[in-house]
Design a protein around this motif. Structure first.
Motif, mmCIF file in Angstrom:
data_model
loop_
_atom_site.group_PDB
_atom_site.id
_atom_site.type_symbol
_atom_site.label_atom_id
_atom_site.label_comp_id
_atom_site.label_asym_id
_atom_site.label_seq_id
_atom_site.Cartn_x
_atom_site.Cartn_y
_atom_site.Cartn_z
ATOM 1 N N ASN A 194 -8.540 -8.405 -7.160
ATOM 2 C CA ASN A 194 -7.406 -7.819 -7.659
ATOM 3 C C ASN A 194 -6.953 -7.019 -8.738
ATOM 4 N N THR B 107 -17.789 -9.221 -6.400
ATOM 5 C CA THR B 107 -16.403 -7.553 -6.326
ATOM 6 C C THR B 107 -16.319 -6.850 -7.146
ATOM 7 N N LEU C 45 -10.194 -11.622 -4.376
ATOM 8 C CA LEU C 45 -9.774 -13.001 -3.293
ATOM 9 C C LEU C 45 -9.696 -13.253 -2.321
ATOM 10 N N THR D 200 -14.275 -15.942 -11.217
ATOM 11 C CA THR D 200 -13.410 -15.966 -10.319
ATOM 12 C C THR D 200 -13.306 -14.337 -10.345
ATOM 13 N N GLN E 118 -8.453 -12.875 1.818
ATOM 14 C CA GLN E 118 -7.353 -13.204 2.656
ATOM 15 C C GLN E 118 -7.525 -12.110 4.108
#
Length: 350
Positions: free
Chosen positions: A336, A298, A327, A324, A329
């Motif tokens: 995020n 991330t 994302l 987490t 997609q």
């Protein structure tokens, strides 16, 4: 700032085999810096390239020794901290964890995600590749099927450089292409070819519409890249041969792109320098990973709008990732809207 160090072990859903060996499990290091009631998080993962190795124990011990030194600094003093770490010849993965954590703290301090602080555009982020490790043709086909069922795959990275030779490489790649029709591919030899094999394979791969070949020659044989460049019909990227921005000028005439990894570069600060240096030399840029969790990937995703290619899939192959964050997609790893890295720990989200 206070520094806390914790270990966590992650297991791969499918062990990954490259030219240097197989990995099924790694123990990574979670770094937390604390100041003014805020926490910044970073990650260091072990890796090895040739005789260069950064083990979990080395990382952990170094961070614990640094903790008292860093108490004199604020997370806002990244430049000063970086110089202290360089002067003490701290391993790059340790620098990466601390640099990521200081960036995360800053984002939380101002209440903005890093990509937004830098003014980057998430809409231009390209899909990430997913990796097929060295395997038998049947095993590679099965792994391709697994990926296609698991996520929205747009690009496959196929590991070549088999100890069994380039004939085994050819058979495996053709099997994957047959299984994953209509997909795009690039290959990564992880330095597993000789110069003659690299020339032969690059020209053979060009006929299969492979996008580029990564690290065809071993680290330490960079001088041979000049000859390979003359003979190759494919673009050449380097990974193991390029750690920091200082390496780029020596490679720029012989390659088409570089693979930036936070553990090699020493964090987001140096990764940004590498992007700008590569662009100044007309090179393309990709971001890659080692056995990194969602935390480190991330962090890399915050810079993803600056990349031509992404290979941030290691966390997708973990069965026990404790974090987490970014994302998935349409095959893209997207940061995020949460401040800083936007990463949460599973223990704090249940």
């Amino acid at each position: 700032m206070q520094v806390e160090v914790n270990l966590f072990t992650v297991n791969k859903r499918f062990p990954l085999t490259i030219s240097r060996g197989t990995t099924a499990q790694t123990t990574n290091v979670w770094v937390r810096i604390l100041q003014d009631g805020l926490e910044g998080w970073g990650e260091a993962s072990p890796f090895g390239v040739g005789n260069h190795s950064q083990s979990t124990d080395t990382i952990k011990n170094c961070l614990e020794q640094l903790a008292p030194v860093l108490q004199a600094f604020s997370p806002l003093q990244r430049q000063e901290v970086e110089q202290v770490l360089i002067k003490q010849q701290v391993p790059s993965s340790v620098r990466a964890a601390l640099d990521i954590a200081m960036h995360d703290w800053l984002g939380k301090r101002v209440g903005l995600p890093l990509w937004q602080i830098w003014g980057l555009d998430r809409h231009v982020i390209v899909p990430t590749s997913v990796t097929i490790g060295i395997n038998s043709p049947a095993g590679a086909r099965a792994r391709a099927r697994d990926w296609l069922q698991f996520t929205d795959v747009r690009l496959f990275k196929v590991k070549l450089g088999s100890p069994e030779g380039i004939d085994a490489d050819r058979k495996m790649l053709l099997a994957v292409q047959e299984e994953a029709k209509n997909q795009e591919f690039f290959v990564d030899a992880n330095g597993g070819w000789s110069l003659s094999d690299a020339i032969e394979m690059c020209n053979w791969l060009a006929n299969l519409e492979i996008k580029y070949v990564e690290q065809p020659l071993p680290r330490g044989q960079e001088k041979s890249l000049a000859e390979l460049k003359k003979e190759s019909s494919l673009p050449i990227f380097v990974d193991e041969s390029c750690f920091t921005s200082a390496d780029i000028p020596h490679l720029a005439n012989y390659v088409d792109g570089i693979n930036i990894k936070l553990m090699k570069s020493g964090g987001l600060t140096e990764a940004m320098r590498m992007v700008h240096t590569a662009r100044a030399y007309g090179l393309q840029v990709m971001f890659g990973c080692y056995s990194d969790s969602t935390l480190a990937n991330t962090a890399a995703a915050q810079l993803a709008p600056l990349a031509d290619y992404l290979d941030l899939d290691s966390h997708l192959n973990l069965i026990d990732d404790p974090f987490t964050g970014a994302l998935i997609q349409q095959g893209r790893v997207l940061p995020n809207d949460l401040p800083g890295l936007g990463v949460q720990h599973s223990a704090s989200t249940t």
